[in-house]
Design a protein around this motif. Structure first.
Motif: not given
Length: 437
Positions: A9, A16, A272, A287-288, A291-292, A294-295, A326, A329, A331
């Protein structure tokens, strides 16, 4: 000493990273757009539910667009009062943010006076919003850090409750460690590109310049890697990796003494909540972290769209699972991925990951109980996975002729002077052909 690296993260846990619908208006529509957003802000910006966009990406509601649009319509002299009155609306931008690419475009449309007002009166938001230039985020986060420390010291002088005083002392220790980690030690400036000053602190410190670096490496930690306990050591790992990467680049350019050495940036990222023994067996934090991370990667690629760097993700243990999630996904894509002591993920081969040309490396130390476990689904070190083997047992470097130490157990992969760290440096500068296996 570093304890149990793993997981991912940058940016605070509340961000988000959405691929929002905000777009820069054409000149012909700009006047109408500004007239619309100049209306009073909604009572609860960000309350509009997010809808699903392409590839399952979330699309932010109209609230975040209204925030930026309204700021553009307010007279600069009135901005301090406006921002103070809508502080909660601004903070919601970390819960329901626009896409990083849209933030980048909208930031450029703000004049210097409005940009300066946002930095001064909403540093926590500006410091953690993907798409805002990294130099601006660094200034905002240092300002937020200094203000939070000053406020905590004031509260400590007046607070009499034991529980509250313990919490304040803990916060001051954590934030003091962030200050220490920011101090330059060796080559490369340090920038605080993400900061959450809450009890569950998060931070990301860059060694080098993310704006111009040709090579960017993101260090993804895991178990027990809290900001309060490990941010100084984690920044030290980033510094060591930065030094090795720049050292190799200078050596390779030796025959061309007047040529410029490509720039390097290494991100010491604790973005994270990393697990401890009581929750290491679950996937929620991974998962958190995914997501972090990925951003963070999407934000980097958005700001460097016209000059994309070579991006590598170097992840350990639980952090490797977060990184794998990550990159499953679809993305975001990176140029290289290195996994050390990995318990795996759902992906069954390198072909299921967003890594160019299947450029995935796996390091497995002797006496590491996690490797080969496939605890979270797959074993990246299995032959069927298709990853490249990365030596971590010790060797003589054929380039420098130095003796390289081996890594043993689960927590020595990032130790200075090891074969593992040497290989990670070469992976980070796109010289995987020189990795010892």
């Amino acid at each position: 000493m570093l304890v149990g690296f793993a997981a991912a993260s940058i940016v605070t846990s509340v961000i988000t990273g959405l691929t929002g619908a905000v777009t820069t208006p054409a000149d012909t529509a700009q006047a109408a757009s500004l007239a619309a957003v100049a209306q009073p802000l909604p009572a609860a910006i960000g309350d509009a539910p997010a809808s699903s966009g392409p590839a399952g990406a979330a699309v932010s509601g109209p609230g975040t667009a209204a925030v930026f649009g309204s700021i553009r319509a307010v007279d600069p002299a009135a901005l301090p009062g406006f921002l103070g009155a809508h502080a909660s609306d601004l903070n919601r931008m970390l819960i329901d943010p626009p896409a990083a690419s849209d933030v980048s475009q909208l930031w450029k449309l703000l004049d210097p006076a409005r940009q300066a007002a946002l930095l001064k009166f909403a540093p926590h938001v500006i410091g953690n919003l993907e798409g805002v230039p990294y130099a601006v985020r660094g200034k905002a986060n240092v300002l937020d850090l200094d203000r939070t420390i000053a406020a905590a010291k004031h509260d400590l002088r007046t607070q009499r409750g034991k529980t509250e005083r313990v919490a304040l002392k803990r916060q001051l220790t954590t934030l003091g460690n962030v200050q220490t980690a920011l101090k330059k030690k060796g080559g490369g400036a340090r920038t605080l590109v993400a900061l959450d000053t809450s009890a569950d602190a998060r931070a990301a410190i860059v060694v080098g310049d993310l704006r111009t670096a040709r090579y960017v490496s993101v260090l993804v930690p895991g178990m027990y890697m809290s900001v309060g306990e490990q941010v100084v050591s984690w920044a030290g790992v980033a510094q060591n990796l930065y030094s090795q990467e720049t050292g190799f680049l200078k050596r390779f350019a030796g025959a061309r003494p007047h040529s410029a050495t490509p720039g390097v940036a290494v991100v010491a990222w604790i973005g994270y909540q990393t697990p401890v023994l009581t929750n290491i067996g679950g996937m929620d934090l991974a998962r958190q972290g995914a997501d972090s991370l990925e951003r963070t990667l999407i934000g980097l690629q958005s700001l460097r769209q016209s000059d994309p760097p070579y991006v590598s993700v170097l992840a350990h243990s639980y952090g490797s699972t977060a990184a794998l999630l990550a990159l499953e996904k679809g993305t975001v894509t990176v140029d290289a991925l290195a996994l050390m002591g990995s318990p795996g993920s759902d992906a069954q081969s390198v072909h299921g990951l967003g890594v160019r040309d299947g450029n995935v490396y796996v390091g497995k130390a002797s006496m590491d109980p996690i490797v080969d476990s496939a605890f979270f689904g797959s074993d990246p070190g299995a032959p069927s996975y298709g990853a490249k083997k990365m030596g971590v047992d010790g060797a003589t470097d054929p380039i420098t002729h130095q003796s390289l130490a081996g890594s043993s157990g689960h927590n020595e992969y990032f130790t200075t002077g090891t074969e593992c760290l040497r290989n990670l440096a070469l992976i980070g500068i796109d010289r995987g052909d020189l990795v010892l296996s």
